[in-house]
Design an enzyme around this catalytic site. Structure first.
Site, PDB file in Angstrom:
ATOM      1  N   HIS A 127      -0.474  -8.721   0.763  1.00  0.00           N
ATOM      2  CA  HIS A 127      -1.555  -8.830   1.754  1.00  0.00           C
ATOM      3  C   HIS A 127      -2.269 -10.164   1.713  1.00  0.00           C
ATOM      4  O   HIS A 127      -3.111 -10.440   2.564  1.00  0.00           O
ATOM      5  CB  HIS A 127      -2.566  -7.702   1.541  1.00  0.00           C
ATOM      6  CG  HIS A 127      -1.910  -6.361   1.446  1.00  0.00           C
ATOM      7  ND1 HIS A 127      -1.680  -5.720   0.252  1.00  0.00           N
ATOM      8  CD2 HIS A 127      -1.378  -5.576   2.400  1.00  0.00           C
ATOM      9  CE1 HIS A 127      -1.047  -4.578   0.489  1.00  0.00           C
ATOM     10  NE2 HIS A 127      -0.848  -4.475   1.773  1.00  0.00           N
ATOM     11  N   HIS A 172      -9.889  -3.987   4.330  1.00  0.00           N
ATOM     12  CA  HIS A 172      -8.450  -4.060   4.048  1.00  0.00           C
ATOM     13  C   HIS A 172      -8.167  -5.335   3.252  1.00  0.00           C
ATOM     14  O   HIS A 172      -8.779  -6.379   3.488  1.00  0.00           O
ATOM     15  CB  HIS A 172      -7.671  -4.060   5.369  1.00  0.00           C
ATOM     16  CG  HIS A 172      -6.195  -3.883   5.183  1.00  0.00           C
ATOM     17  ND1 HIS A 172      -5.362  -4.941   4.929  1.00  0.00           N
ATOM     18  CD2 HIS A 172      -5.411  -2.774   5.195  1.00  0.00           C
ATOM     19  CE1 HIS A 172      -4.120  -4.488   4.807  1.00  0.00           C
ATOM     20  NE2 HIS A 172      -4.129  -3.175   4.959  1.00  0.00           N
ATOM     21  N   SER A 207      -2.276   0.427   6.353  1.00  0.00           N
ATOM     22  CA  SER A 207      -2.768   0.224   7.727  1.00  0.00           C
ATOM     23  C   SER A 207      -1.672   0.505   8.743  1.00  0.00           C
ATOM     24  O   SER A 207      -1.891   1.208   9.732  1.00  0.00           O
ATOM     25  CB  SER A 207      -3.278  -1.214   7.869  1.00  0.00           C
ATOM     26  OG  SER A 207      -3.547  -1.509   9.212  1.00  0.00           O
ATOM     27  N   GLU A 260      -5.751  -7.411   3.324  1.00  0.00           N
ATOM     28  CA  GLU A 260      -5.334  -8.563   4.131  1.00  0.00           C
ATOM     29  C   GLU A 260      -6.537  -9.200   4.826  1.00  0.00           C
ATOM     30  O   GLU A 260      -6.680 -10.429   4.850  1.00  0.00           O
ATOM     31  CB  GLU A 260      -4.300  -8.127   5.179  1.00  0.00           C
ATOM     32  CG  GLU A 260      -3.829  -9.297   6.038  1.00  0.00           C
ATOM     33  CD  GLU A 260      -2.953  -8.885   7.217  1.00  0.00           C
ATOM     34  OE1 GLU A 260      -2.207  -7.903   7.096  1.00  0.00           O
ATOM     35  OE2 GLU A 260      -3.025  -9.571   8.251  1.00  0.00           O
ATOM     36  N   HIS A 265       0.826  -1.207   0.000  1.00  0.00           N
ATOM     37  CA  HIS A 265       0.000   0.000   0.000  1.00  0.00           C
ATOM     38  C   HIS A 265       0.862   1.261   0.000  1.00  0.00           C
ATOM     39  O   HIS A 265       1.002   1.944   1.016  1.00  0.00           O
ATOM     40  CB  HIS A 265      -0.943  -0.015   1.211  1.00  0.00           C
ATOM     41  CG  HIS A 265      -2.079  -0.983   1.035  1.00  0.00           C
ATOM     42  ND1 HIS A 265      -2.756  -1.543   2.085  1.00  0.00           N
ATOM     43  CD2 HIS A 265      -2.642  -1.492  -0.083  1.00  0.00           C
ATOM     44  CE1 HIS A 265      -3.695  -2.359   1.613  1.00  0.00           C
ATOM     45  NE2 HIS A 265      -3.640  -2.348   0.307  1.00  0.00           N
ATOM     46  N   THR A 298      -2.223  -8.434  10.757  1.00  0.00           N
ATOM     47  CA  THR A 298      -0.812  -8.328  11.176  1.00  0.00           C
ATOM     48  C   THR A 298      -0.369  -6.905  11.509  1.00  0.00           C
ATOM     49  O   THR A 298       0.668  -6.719  12.136  1.00  0.00           O
ATOM     50  CB  THR A 298       0.109  -8.824  10.046  1.00  0.00           C
ATOM     51  OG1 THR A 298      -0.185  -8.062   8.869  1.00  0.00           O
ATOM     52  CG2 THR A 298      -0.048 -10.301   9.798  1.00  0.00           C
TER      53      THR A 298
HETATM   54 FE1  SF4 Z   1       4.692  -8.791   6.353  1.00  0.00          FE
HETATM   55 FE2  SF4 Z   1       4.498  -7.264   8.523  1.00  0.00          FE
HETATM   56 FE3  SF4 Z   1       5.624  -6.301   6.361  1.00  0.00          FE
HETATM   57 FE4  SF4 Z   1       2.976  -6.742   6.408  1.00  0.00          FE
HETATM   58  S1  SF4 Z   1       4.116  -5.243   7.624  1.00  0.00           S
HETATM   59  S2  SF4 Z   1       4.392  -7.253   4.749  1.00  0.00           S
HETATM   60  S3  SF4 Z   1       2.910  -8.597   7.679  1.00  0.00           S
HETATM   61  S4  SF4 Z   1       6.392  -8.027   7.578  1.00  0.00           S
END
Ligand code: SF4
Length: 498
Positions: A267, A317, A415, A319, A234, A356
């Site tokens: 995601h 979202h 996010s 994800e 994103h 996450t």
């Molecule tokens: Fe993976 Fe965390 Fe990066 Fe998202 S923020 S891509 S879950 S390591």
């Protein structure tokens, strides 16, 4: 005094005079000789925080529109010699444009007389956007503070000075100057030395680096175009850069032609997307972050044991959509009201998982509410909030107390970027999100002597560098790293592009 503002003529000075008590306008008169004298006198008598030159000018680029504001990033003399470089141009231009003004960044050339016809063409050939008669003389004075130049185009190569159209052009130029005056005052009020605290870690995480590299390698291996379902990560800048290399971003698989290569974003996707791609014979490269994949595995583990599952996350979202699609009947929990409204078939068989990129404090709050209603609820073996999210939030928290303002670099649909803003705000510090340096509002920087800077996990590190460079246009910047942790996480690339 905050701003010392030079204007050649009375009507220009009048257009620029705002109601700001800390702006002092010096009317120089026309031409370099008068401008030099005015600048030298002013340098002896004033100690401004910032200096600006503003007024009307002759446009040099074909097709220019009268009333366009030229914010100078360079000032040259009529031989093409550089008199001054102006690093404040980018920030000033962006703030003027955000008020709906037509703005271009460019070089101003100063001459000792009014130029017409072919002489204008010669100046345009030097790379100048507009011509005046005073700026180079004023900037020859060694000002010990930030300097800005704004010139409003009154006439153009097609309609030169003294033609009937110029009267209208002059009115448009003066109107533009009137609108620019308050922004110049904000710029001057934001000028001054400041300290930048750089949160560490910040910017790209291992999952984002892997996803971006996956698209690049897919382009190399399979050739352009490579289709990417949803934004790979994103961030607008990442997406735009990959588009220039041949990536085509689509919302759904029906936009991908038969036989094409498609990359699934970091995601993650639901099994139904995978089976649709397989049924259509698409060449799939899966860039799902392994930490998102871990959450999907937990869903299937809980479902295999007969648990009803709730997902703590944000609706809509990418994800969340992918995780919800892993099994039927997963309930999304966004707040305490959702916990209260939750209908559970067997309270002894209830499990939760999380997105996450949430804030750990928000998750513990909702897990607490769930546990009070359903004491037997179970969760994942290890927390789902990923290491990168936690580390970036911890780093912001550690420096928030020392900052007048925290700027979080990242795109609004990210996010984890939004959580960084929230974490700083909850810690009692003003915090803003900026997609890049152009989003920095001058008003935010007034009185901000210590600025905290961080970046979401999807924001390229170069954007932080650009932001600091833009700040240097407002005065000296001292940069201090505030690292709470060093990350050395790497994820292997998908098999298809290894
Ligand atoms: Fe993976 Fe965390 Fe990066 Fe998202 S923020 S891509 S879950 S390591």
């Amino acid at each position: 005094m905050s701003l010392l503002l030079f204007a050649a003529l009375r009507f220009e000075a009048r257009a620029l005079s705002g109601r700001h008590p800390s702006t002092f306008i010096v009317r120089t008169g026309v031409g370099p000789a008068k401008a030099t004298r005015a600048a030298q006198r002013s340098a002896l008598t004033h100690r401004p925080a910032a200096v600006a030159v503003a007024g009307v000018a002759g446009g040099l680029r074909p097709g220019m529109v009268p009333g366009t504001l030229i914010v100078a990033d360079r000032v040259i003399d009529s031989t093409g010699k550089t008199v001054a470089e102006l690093p404040s141009a980018q920030l000033l231009a962006a703030n003027l444009a955000s008020r709906g003004l037509k703005v271009e960044i460019g070089t101003i050339v100063s001459c000792d007389r009014v130029v017409h016809g072919r002489a204008r063409g010669d100046l345009a050939a030097l790379g100048a956007a507009a011509v005046d008669m005073e700026t180079a003389a004023i900037l020859a004075e060694p000002w010990d503070c930030p300097v800005a130049v704004i010139r409003a185009v009154a006439d153009t190569p097609e309609k030169e000075l003294w033609s009937v159209a110029t009267l209208a052009g002059g009115r448009k130029a003066l109107a533009a100057l009137r609108s620019a005056a308050p922004v110049l005052e904000e710029w001057a009020a934001a000028a001054g030395p400041r300290t930048v605290l750089l949160a560490g870690p910040r910017s790209f995480c291992a999952g984002v680096e892997r996803a971006i590299e996956t698209v690049k390698r897919s382009l190399e291996r399979f050739g352009a175009p490579v289709y990417v379902r949803r934004q790979i990560v994103h961030n607008r800048h990442v997406v735009q850069e990959l588009e220039t290399k041949g990536a085509v971003f689509v919302h759904e698989l029906d936009e991908v032609p038969d036989g094409a290569t498609v990359v699934f974003s970091a995601h993650g996707v639901s099994p139904s997307i995978r089976s649709t791609a397989a049924a259509r014979g698409l060449q799939v490269v899966d860039a799902t972050c392994p930490l998102v994949a871990k959450v999907h595995h937990e869903v299937n583990r809980f479902a295999g044991k007969g648990y009803q599952i709730v997902l703590i996350g944000h609706a809509g979202h990418d994800e969340t959509e992918g995780t919800l699609g892993e099994q039927e009947g997963i309930t999304l929990i966004e707040n305490e009201n959702d916990v209260e409204a939750l209908v559970v078939e067997d309270p002894e068989k209830l499990a939760y998982i999380t997105q996450t990129t949430l804030a750990p404090a928000d998750v513990s709050h909702l897990v607490g509410a769930l546990s009070r209603r359903f004491p037997a609820i179970v969760g994942p073996h290890a927390a789902d909030i990923c290491y990168a999210t936690q580390n970036r939030q911890e780093a912001v928290l550690a420096m928030a107390d020392d900052c007048d303002l925290v700027a979080v670099v990242g795109s609004p649909n990210s996010s984890n970027t939004a959580r960084l803003v929230e974490v700083a705000t909850k810690a009692g510090c003003r915090a803003v999100m900026v997609d890049d340096e152009k989003d920095l509002q001058l008003g935010w920087l007034k009185g901000t002597r210590t600025l905290g800077v961080t970046a979401g996990a999807s924001a390229p590190p170069v954007l932080v560098d650009r932001l600091i460079d833009a700040l240097r246009g407002l005065g000296p910047v001292q940069v201090e790293e505030r690292a709470v942790r060093v990350e050395n996480v790497n994820f292997p690339l998908p098999m298809e592009v290894r």
